[in-house]
Enzyme design. Structure first.
Site, PDB file in Angstrom:
ATOM      1  N   LYS A 183      -6.410   4.035   1.803  1.00 27.62           N
ATOM      2  CA  LYS A 183      -5.848   3.514   3.056  1.00 27.62           C
ATOM      3  C   LYS A 183      -4.356   3.775   3.062  1.00 27.62           C
ATOM      4  O   LYS A 183      -3.694   3.714   2.020  1.00 27.62           O
ATOM      5  CB  LYS A 183      -6.097   1.999   3.173  1.00 27.62           C
ATOM      6  CG  LYS A 183      -5.376   1.341   4.343  1.00 27.62           C
ATOM      7  CD  LYS A 183      -5.476  -0.175   4.287  1.00 27.62           C
ATOM      8  CE  LYS A 183      -4.592  -0.807   5.368  1.00 27.62           C
ATOM      9  NZ  LYS A 183      -4.619  -2.274   5.327  1.00 27.62           N
ATOM     10  N   GLU A 228       1.785 -12.773  10.136  1.00 26.94           N
ATOM     11  CA  GLU A 228       1.348 -12.600   8.749  1.00 26.94           C
ATOM     12  C   GLU A 228       2.299 -13.289   7.778  1.00 26.94           C
ATOM     13  O   GLU A 228       3.461 -12.898   7.629  1.00 26.94           O
ATOM     14  CB  GLU A 228       1.237 -11.112   8.393  1.00 26.94           C
ATOM     15  CG  GLU A 228       0.555 -10.874   7.063  1.00 26.94           C
ATOM     16  CD  GLU A 228      -0.251  -9.589   7.037  1.00 26.94           C
ATOM     17  OE1 GLU A 228      -0.831  -9.274   5.986  1.00 26.94           O
ATOM     18  OE2 GLU A 228      -0.295  -8.896   8.067  1.00 26.94           O
TER      19      GLU A 228
END
Length: 425
Positions: A183, A228
């Protein structure tokens, strides 16, 4: 090479915290002033705001976190503190933000404001931080002159146009297919100009009004609303919120519920999320005990997008501070990729820009090691040399199943909070 810039002879700080009686919204207390001296960490009406600069620090390079911890240790060791409140965020605190990359040309910036107002569990307190030897009480702060909106705002592509960004995504997918990484998170920026200097207080108020379940932050010109939480340490208890996997909302509640269900079943998004959660748990393990990772994520609903989210909980071990934990977690797979070193290398090759403090840790810390650090997302960096300009950012997690055009659309959705905040209501 790492460097740290501090005052040649930092004076002893004299700190006093007292309870005050005011229900004025925290962000409405911020007075006008230099961009770099406006500080915020506010969520759903509670948190901290600060202004002025009693002392500040800049650090650079691979050891920027360690240099910052050493500076903060020296500052706290010499301070004279009278804290009549004794809660998280009272007493001596520092706001900070760190660049994403070791080789960024932008430094980490840390500032101890002259005045900090905090609110926790409905209780409001004010801290004065000064070099004066006497401890003087502060009057209850009142609402400040409201900020003016930016004027004649214009948007321009930054390092990558949408077409070029799609090409970078396709290149990343090719690198993933070739087995270089699992990723990689690719970001893009927009350059925004205004006819007059941009007041960070305007952005903070707009973001808080629209995204009250995010942490609305400002440190030395970096302003945003992050969903976040990289890490929070509160009396030894550690929490970290991981977001990875995103879908844009339509504004139709029934359709959005169906989209949320599809997000929760998406193999591509679940794979991306699993990478991010695993990276956080592995980074916390050497510094924490009793780590708890839920078996499956939940869907976090924001006004513009929905995310797969997981809240990881743990207990700090061996005196690990909030900043030490943030340093251990950065960069997580949510903003870098997996494996980290290879993903960061590919980011440098494909993004064609210096992220600066975008996607780096941003937040605050106190003298006891408690604090909260988010990831600087949904944000922009006001140019401290020319505050009429701001760069805003958005990034997307790329895995083997990523579609370039879909990732462009996701980046557009993630730019919405800052784009809207920059416009007059």
């Amino acid at each position: 090479m790492s460097t740290v810039t501090v005052p040649a002879a930092a004076p002893t700080l004299v700190v006093r915290t007292v309870t005050v009686d005011t229900d004025e919204p925290l962000l409405h207390l911020l007075p006008p002033g230099p961009v770099e001296q406006c500080a915020s960490w506010v969520r759903q009406g509670e948190g901290l705001v600060g202004w002025g600069s009693a002392v500040s620090c800049e650090t650079r390079g691979p050891s920027r976190f360690e240099d910052a911890r050493e500076w903060w240790s020296a500052v706290t060791a010499g301070a004279v503190v009278r804290d009549e409140v004794g809660t998280s965020g009272s007493g001596l605190i520092c706001f900070g933000s760190f660049p994403f990359a070791d080789d960024s040309t932008e430094p980490a910036r840390l500032v101890v404001p002259e005045v900090v107002v905090g609110r926790r569990d409905g209780r409001t307190f004010v801290t004065t931080i000064t070099t004066r030897p006497e401890l003087t009480p502060l009057e209850t702060p009142g609402a400040a002159v409201p900020p003016a909106p930016p004027l004649d705002v214009a948007f321009a592509d930054g390092a990558l146009s949408p077409t070029a960004y799609a090409g970078a995504v396709a290149a990343a997918v090719g690198r993933i297919t070739a087995g270089e990484v699992d990723k990689v998170v690719l970001a893009r920026d927009l350059v925004v100009t205004s006819a007059e200097p941009i007041d960070p207080r305007w952005l903070l108020r707009r973001l808080a009004d629209e995204y009250d379940n995010t942490w609305v932050f400002a440190v030395a010109g970096l302003v945003g609303a992050t969903p976040e939480l990289l890490v929070r340490r509160d009396q030894g208890l550690v929490t970290s919120r991981v977001l990875a996997g995103t879908i844009r909302r339509t504004g139709d509640d029934e359709k959005d519920l169906a989209l949320a269900a599809s997000l929760a079943r998406s193999s591509k998004d679940l794979e991306e999320h699993e990478y991010a959660v695993r990276s956080v748990a592995e980074a916390l393990a050497p510094h924490c005990s009793s780590i708890n990772v839920p078996e499956s994520p939940f869907v976090l609903h924001l006004p513009n997008v929905m995310h797969l989210a997981t809240d990881v909980a743990a207990v700090a071990a061996n005196g690990a501070t909030a900043l030490a934990l943030a340093a251990a977690l950065h960069p997580s797979a949510a903003v870098g990729g997996t494996p980290t070193a290879d993903a960061v290398r590919i980011i440098g090759e494909l993004e064609r820009m210096d992220r600066g403090r975008y996607a780096g840790p941003v937040g605050w810390m106190d003298a006891a090691g408690d604090g909260a650090w988010g990831i600087a997302l949904r944000c922009g960096a006001i140019d401290l040399n020319d505050p009429r300009q701001i760069r805003i950012f958005a990034g997307c997690g790329i895995v083997a199943g990523s579609d370039p055009e879909s990732e462009v659309a996701e980046s557009v959705a993630k730019l919405v909070p800052m784009r809207d905040a920059l416009m007059d209501a």
